[in-house]
Design a protein around this motif. Sequence first.
Motif, mmCIF file in Angstrom:
data_model
loop_
_atom_site.group_PDB
_atom_site.id
_atom_site.type_symbol
_atom_site.label_atom_id
_atom_site.label_comp_id
_atom_site.label_asym_id
_atom_site.label_seq_id
_atom_site.Cartn_x
_atom_site.Cartn_y
_atom_site.Cartn_z
ATOM 1 N N MET A 1 0.843 -1.176 0.000
ATOM 2 C CA MET A 1 0.000 0.000 0.000
ATOM 3 C C MET A 1 0.887 1.237 0.000
ATOM 4 O O MET A 1 1.786 1.366 0.821
ATOM 5 C CB MET A 1 -0.896 -0.037 1.231
ATOM 6 N N LEU A 2 0.657 2.116 -0.932
ATOM 7 C CA LEU A 2 1.444 3.330 -1.038
ATOM 8 C C LEU A 2 0.828 4.440 -0.201
ATOM 9 O O LEU A 2 -0.388 4.525 -0.047
ATOM 10 C CB LEU A 2 1.533 3.777 -2.488
ATOM 11 N N SER A 3 1.694 5.285 0.324
ATOM 12 C CA SER A 3 1.204 6.384 1.153
ATOM 13 C C SER A 3 0.654 7.508 0.272
ATOM 14 O O SER A 3 0.815 7.520 -0.946
ATOM 15 C CB SER A 3 2.331 6.914 2.032
ATOM 16 N N ASP A 4 0.007 8.472 0.911
ATOM 17 C CA ASP A 4 -0.523 9.633 0.192
ATOM 18 C C ASP A 4 0.603 10.470 -0.405
ATOM 19 O O ASP A 4 0.410 11.161 -1.400
ATOM 20 C CB ASP A 4 -1.353 10.507 1.136
ATOM 21 N N ALA A 5 1.790 10.414 0.212
ATOM 22 C CA ALA A 5 2.924 11.183 -0.287
ATOM 23 C C ALA A 5 3.279 10.744 -1.703
ATOM 24 O O ALA A 5 3.659 11.568 -2.538
ATOM 25 C CB ALA A 5 4.126 11.024 0.642
ATOM 26 N N PHE A 6 3.164 9.462 -1.979
ATOM 27 C CA PHE A 6 3.466 8.973 -3.325
ATOM 28 C C PHE A 6 2.522 9.604 -4.337
ATOM 29 O O PHE A 6 2.939 10.047 -5.409
ATOM 30 C CB PHE A 6 3.363 7.445 -3.372
ATOM 31 N N GLU A 7 1.254 9.650 -4.017
ATOM 32 C CA GLU A 7 0.260 10.243 -4.923
ATOM 33 C C GLU A 7 0.536 11.727 -5.132
ATOM 34 O O GLU A 7 0.464 12.231 -6.252
ATOM 35 C CB GLU A 7 -1.143 10.043 -4.361
ATOM 36 N N ARG A 8 0.889 12.431 -4.059
ATOM 37 C CA ARG A 8 1.169 13.861 -4.166
ATOM 38 C C ARG A 8 2.453 14.124 -4.952
ATOM 39 O O ARG A 8 2.562 15.119 -5.653
ATOM 40 C CB ARG A 8 1.294 14.494 -2.774
ATOM 41 N N GLN A 9 3.441 13.240 -4.838
ATOM 42 C CA GLN A 9 4.739 13.471 -5.463
ATOM 43 C C GLN A 9 4.901 12.734 -6.797
ATOM 44 O O GLN A 9 5.981 12.763 -7.383
ATOM 45 C CB GLN A 9 5.853 13.049 -4.508
ATOM 46 N N SER A 10 3.866 12.111 -7.299
ATOM 47 C CA SER A 10 3.962 11.362 -8.556
ATOM 48 C C SER A 10 4.494 12.191 -9.716
ATOM 49 O O SER A 10 5.357 11.730 -10.471
ATOM 50 C CB SER A 10 2.615 10.745 -8.922
ATOM 51 N N PRO A 11 4.043 13.437 -9.910
ATOM 52 C CA PRO A 11 4.595 14.216 -11.027
ATOM 53 C C PRO A 11 6.109 14.460 -10.871
ATOM 54 O O PRO A 11 6.856 14.380 -11.850
ATOM 55 C CB PRO A 11 3.825 15.537 -10.979
ATOM 56 N N GLU A 12 6.572 14.728 -9.654
ATOM 57 C CA GLU A 12 8.004 14.957 -9.425
ATOM 58 C C GLU A 12 8.795 13.667 -9.656
ATOM 59 O O GLU A 12 9.896 13.691 -10.223
ATOM 60 C CB GLU A 12 8.263 15.470 -8.000
ATOM 61 N N ILE A 13 8.242 12.549 -9.233
ATOM 62 C CA ILE A 13 8.910 11.256 -9.418
ATOM 63 C C ILE A 13 9.016 10.938 -10.908
ATOM 64 O O ILE A 13 10.064 10.526 -11.395
ATOM 65 C CB ILE A 13 8.168 10.138 -8.653
ATOM 66 N N LYS A 14 7.932 11.145 -11.644
ATOM 67 C CA LYS A 14 7.930 10.889 -13.086
ATOM 68 C C LYS A 14 8.948 11.789 -13.782
ATOM 69 O O LYS A 14 9.698 11.336 -14.651
ATOM 70 C CB LYS A 14 6.535 11.125 -13.661
ATOM 71 N N LYS A 15 9.021 13.058 -13.371
ATOM 72 C CA LYS A 15 9.979 13.993 -13.968
ATOM 73 C C LYS A 15 11.413 13.532 -13.685
ATOM 74 O O LYS A 15 12.271 13.574 -14.570
ATOM 75 C CB LYS A 15 9.752 15.386 -13.382
ATOM 76 N N LEU A 16 11.684 13.074 -12.470
ATOM 77 C CA LEU A 16 13.014 12.590 -12.115
ATOM 78 C C LEU A 16 13.403 11.365 -12.946
ATOM 79 O O LEU A 16 14.511 11.275 -13.462
ATOM 80 C CB LEU A 16 13.070 12.246 -10.625
ATOM 81 N N LEU A 17 12.474 10.428 -13.112
ATOM 82 C CA LEU A 17 12.758 9.204 -13.861
ATOM 83 C C LEU A 17 12.960 9.466 -15.346
ATOM 84 O O LEU A 17 13.699 8.744 -16.019
ATOM 85 C CB LEU A 17 11.640 8.183 -13.653
ATOM 86 N N GLU A 18 12.352 10.493 -15.874
ATOM 87 C CA GLU A 18 12.482 10.809 -17.292
ATOM 88 C C GLU A 18 13.635 11.757 -17.587
ATOM 89 O O GLU A 18 13.997 11.954 -18.739
ATOM 90 C CB GLU A 18 11.175 11.420 -17.804
ATOM 91 N N SER A 19 14.247 12.341 -16.560
ATOM 92 C CA SER A 19 15.332 13.301 -16.774
ATOM 93 C C SER A 19 16.639 12.586 -17.123
ATOM 94 O O SER A 19 16.818 11.394 -16.881
ATOM 95 C CB SER A 19 15.537 14.154 -15.522
ATOM 96 N N VAL A 20 17.562 13.335 -17.719
ATOM 97 C CA VAL A 20 18.877 12.817 -18.085
ATOM 98 C C VAL A 20 19.679 12.613 -16.800
ATOM 99 O O VAL A 20 19.680 13.481 -15.921
ATOM 100 C CB VAL A 20 19.602 13.813 -19.017
ATOM 101 N N PRO A 21 20.369 11.465 -16.651
ATOM 102 C CA PRO A 21 21.133 11.243 -15.427
ATOM 103 C C PRO A 21 22.290 12.229 -15.291
ATOM 104 O O PRO A 21 22.876 12.668 -16.279
ATOM 105 C CB PRO A 21 21.654 9.812 -15.562
ATOM 106 N N VAL A 22 22.606 12.557 -14.063
ATOM 107 C CA VAL A 22 23.719 13.459 -13.774
ATOM 108 C C VAL A 22 25.021 12.700 -14.015
ATOM 109 O O VAL A 22 25.191 11.583 -13.513
ATOM 110 C CB VAL A 22 23.640 13.940 -12.305
ATOM 111 N N PRO A 23 25.960 13.273 -14.788
ATOM 112 C CA PRO A 23 27.224 12.561 -15.035
ATOM 113 C C PRO A 23 28.030 12.403 -13.742
ATOM 114 O O PRO A 23 27.954 13.229 -12.837
ATOM 115 C CB PRO A 23 27.960 13.445 -16.040
ATOM 116 N N LEU A 24 28.810 11.326 -13.689
ATOM 117 C CA LEU A 24 29.628 11.069 -12.508
ATOM 118 C C LEU A 24 30.736 12.105 -12.399
ATOM 119 O O LEU A 24 31.292 12.539 -13.409
ATOM 120 C CB LEU A 24 30.244 9.668 -12.595
ATOM 121 N N THR A 25 31.068 12.489 -11.170
ATOM 122 C CA THR A 25 32.139 13.469 -10.971
ATOM 123 C C THR A 25 33.496 12.796 -10.891
ATOM 124 O O THR A 25 34.517 13.436 -11.074
ATOM 125 C CB THR A 25 31.899 14.276 -9.683
#
Length: 66
Positions: A1-25
């Motif tokens: 069971m997912l918490s309400d925070a997951f539902e509220r943060q779904s757009p941010e999570i989707k944006k993070l997963l679709e973004s280009v990964p940060v190159p290693l330093t």
Amino acid sequence: MLSDAFERQSPEIKKLLESVPVPLTRRPRAPRTLSFLRAGDVISFELSGRTTPLSCARCPAPTSSP
């Protein structure tokens, strides 16, 4: 069971997963070489610019791998 925070943060999570990964330093650490020695094996190693031979007289805990 997912918490309400997951539902509220779904757009941010989707944006993070679709973004280009940060190159290693820095370069990731290379795995250490694993050697299996047997009694009677001869190896050499270099230390401070000098090559030294080494003979394995006996192996206190031999491995079953080659």
